[in-house]
Write an enzyme that holds these catalytic residues in place. Structure first.
Site, mmCIF file in Angstrom:
data_model
loop_
_atom_site.group_PDB
_atom_site.id
_atom_site.type_symbol
_atom_site.label_atom_id
_atom_site.label_comp_id
_atom_site.label_asym_id
_atom_site.label_seq_id
_atom_site.Cartn_x
_atom_site.Cartn_y
_atom_site.Cartn_z
ATOM 1 N N HIS A 1 30.439 -21.093 15.201
ATOM 2 C CA HIS A 1 31.739 -21.000 14.508
ATOM 3 C C HIS A 1 32.132 -19.534 14.381
ATOM 4 C CE1 HIS A 1 34.976 -21.767 11.688
ATOM 5 N NE2 HIS A 1 34.416 -20.964 10.803
ATOM 6 N N CYS B 1 38.413 -22.217 16.212
ATOM 7 C CA CYS B 1 38.006 -21.187 15.256
ATOM 8 C C CYS B 1 38.141 -19.778 15.831
ATOM 9 C CB CYS B 1 36.581 -21.432 14.765
ATOM 10 S SG CYS B 1 35.340 -21.572 16.072
#
Length: 221
Positions: free
Chosen positions: A158, A57
């Site tokens: 994330h 990510c």
């Protein structure tokens, strides 16, 4: 220009692999003006958007913010080795080699472009954020992984990016099927406020180095 090529076990340069088919949507837009000039800030054609693979990510967030496939996994792993050459496992990535890069890798990668990631103190009101000199925004948010249709009872960090493209700010999260329009500056501040209300979320402003040094990303009180 991407971070310098990394050397493999045999001393040969490891080229950046092309994006995987189906992992990228859109194309790079025209260059714009202001802090985004030279970083694909236009909107002619579709927006560039990499989709989530493995734990990459941070890599996707940077590439989506820069609007091109700039940073490869090989280059990101090479930064990890430079940051901690004698550490096993490397503390800046997943021990499984699937990504999960930390902010030190993000900052080192941006530094090769003359950019900086400035941490936003959540105790400051977002009204003091000066948006105009900011290229884009990186958010580190808690995300609950899924096993098929089952959401697991744990939160993992994330990375996602937000950027103004044309007159509109977009959420370029790699977990989305496509970029999501946020709106203009008032809607951006409200979006950031909602995300930062989640206790463990963090915000970083991606700015040119001179903006970091001059502090023009912060409006006077």
């Amino acid at each position: 220009m991407a971070p310098e090529d990394e050397r493999g076990e045999e001393g040969e340069a490891s080229p950046s692999p092309p994006p995987e088919p189906g992992g990228v949507s859109g194309a790079r837009g025209d260059l714009g003006e202001g802090p985004g000039a030279g970083f694909g800030s236009g909107v002619s054609g579709e927006l560039y958007h990499e989709r989530q693979r493995l734990e990459l990510c941070a890599l996707h967030a940077l590439n989506n913010l820069l609007q091109r496939p700039w940073l490869s996994k090989a280059a990101a792993d090479g930064i990890c080795r430079r940051l901690a050459p004698n550490s096993r496992p490397n503390p800046h990535r997943s021990p499984l080699g699937t990504g999960n890069y930390d902010i030190n890798v993000v900052m080192a990668a941006l530094g090769t472009l003359g950019l900086a990631a400035v941490w936003w103190d959540k105790r400051r009101p977002l009204e003091r954020l000066s948006v105009s000199p900011v290229l884009g925004f990186l958010l580190n948010v808690p995300s609950r992984p899924r096993l098929g249709a089952l959401q697991l009872p744990l939160a993992r960090p994330h990375w996602l990016s937000v950027r103004r493209l044309g007159r509109t700010f977009y959420n370029l999260d790699s977990k989305l099927a496509a970029p999501a329009a946020i709106g203009s500056e008032p809607q951006l501040r409200e979006f950031l406020r909602r995300v930062l209300d989640e206790g463990s979320s963090e915000l970083f402003l991606v700015v040119p180095r001179e903006v970091e040094e001059e502090g023009t990303w912060l409006s006077p009180e």
